[in-house]
Design a protein around this motif. Sequence first.
Motif, short mmCIF file in Angstrom:
data_model
loop_
_atom_site.label_atom_id
_atom_site.label_comp_id
_atom_site.label_asym_id
_atom_site.label_seq_id
_atom_site.Cartn_x
_atom_site.Cartn_y
_atom_site.Cartn_z
N LEU A 256 36.90 41.40 39.61
CA LEU A 256 37.45 40.80 40.82
C LEU A 256 38.79 41.42 41.21
O LEU A 256 39.03 41.71 42.38
CB LEU A 256 37.60 39.30 40.61
N ASP A 257 39.66 41.62 40.23
CA ASP A 257 41.02 42.08 40.52
C ASP A 257 41.06 43.39 41.31
O ASP A 257 41.89 43.54 42.22
CB ASP A 257 41.82 42.23 39.23
N PRO A 258 40.21 44.38 41.00
CA PRO A 258 40.30 45.65 41.76
C PRO A 258 39.99 45.50 43.24
O PRO A 258 40.38 46.35 44.04
CB PRO A 258 39.26 46.54 41.06
N LEU A 259 39.30 44.42 43.62
CA LEU A 259 38.94 44.25 45.03
C LEU A 259 40.14 43.85 45.89
O LEU A 259 40.15 44.11 47.09
CB LEU A 259 37.84 43.19 45.16
N LYS A 260 41.11 43.18 45.29
CA LYS A 260 42.31 42.75 46.01
C LYS A 260 41.96 42.06 47.33
O LYS A 260 41.18 41.12 47.35
CB LYS A 260 43.25 43.94 46.19
N ASP A 261 42.52 42.55 48.46
CA ASP A 261 42.29 41.84 49.72
C ASP A 261 40.91 42.13 50.33
O ASP A 261 40.57 41.62 51.40
CB ASP A 261 43.38 42.16 50.73
#
Length: 394
Positions: A256-261
């Motif tokens: 999830l974190d790499p997707l950011k906005d």
Amino acid sequence: MKRILAMLALALAASATQAQTIRIGEMNSYKTFPAFLEPYRKGWQLALEEVNAAGGVNGRKLEVISRDDNGNPGDAVRVAEELASREQAVLLMGGFASNVGLALSDFAKQRRIVFLAAEPLTDKLVWEGGNRYTFRLRASTYMQTAMLIPEAARARKKRWALVYPNYEYGQAAAAAFKKLLKARQPDVEFVAEQAPPLGKLDAGAVVQALAAAKPDAVFSALFGPDLAKFVREGNTRGLFRGREVVNLLAGEPEYLDPLKDETPEGWIVTGYPWADIASPEHRRFLDAYRARWNDYPRLGSVVGYTSLMSVAAALKKADDTDTEKLVAAFKGLPVGTPFGRITYRALDHQSTMGAFVGRLAKKDGRGVMVDWVYREGIAYLPPDDEVRRLRPAD
């Protein structure tokens, strides 16, 4: 002569030290799946330090001998043999991909050594391909898919498209989703399936094919870089607009974190909302992990930590390193975890660890899970009679 005597004394001292430690063999695909497995390694290292700082297990310190298996079943078996034979490990733990986990499980059966599968999610590990020597920590593919079904059925979408990586995990996830949703919603239709090779997603072609089927909803079992590509292309082409999306694993911080906005809001997912879990056991783990690593935990951190703690609990209960005594110790073994107490079932060697189910949202430019609930693993297993039919006799 003095030099020879000194070397002999050092060798004897090293041998005595080794005899006092309990050696655990650990193998995983660190180079192949670093997003999950670097936090995993930090998790078991933290647990190892805690166990040894408290005096070890029954007065003996634990030592982990770790190897990289290159994400390849053949290499994993070779490494496992090295750990069991040359390094004299009393048991094995680890594994990430389902095909590697199955290969290691078969090795454990042939070699008669206990193997704790930390991460592999394939149902075959404890059911059709289960054996006396293999135990599994995480909620399986079937279990996590079953946890998503109530929300998927509540959406009352008739036409579903599916996308999943074309190997054991993805195939099993798709099969479980279709079977379980059909049981809850008999009029459901599955109008398209895309099964790209793991790590080789042609996102444009896949998204175009799914959109062409005009589904009302999408089920995805993609993760890692494939998930990121799918999200970005799907956002660009409007695939998710006005459609319900259900995705295994997408709420795990690793993915999830790499997707950011770019995080797609509203998706129904399994994951790990680490910042919002207020239970005492999780708070203690979170504080210890941050103090040790100056970082927040990912789901891999919890898996690594709980794997080592499970091994320590089994060794303590067995009060021995004999394989058969370890098998007996693991059956029905209770273990405290950051998510609460779990048990390794005697019936099929599956732990009762659950998973968090919620929806994706954006907060401060990053993806988070909201409206989440923890679902206990024991509630999402097939009936015992069905498990007995699936699982061969030990």
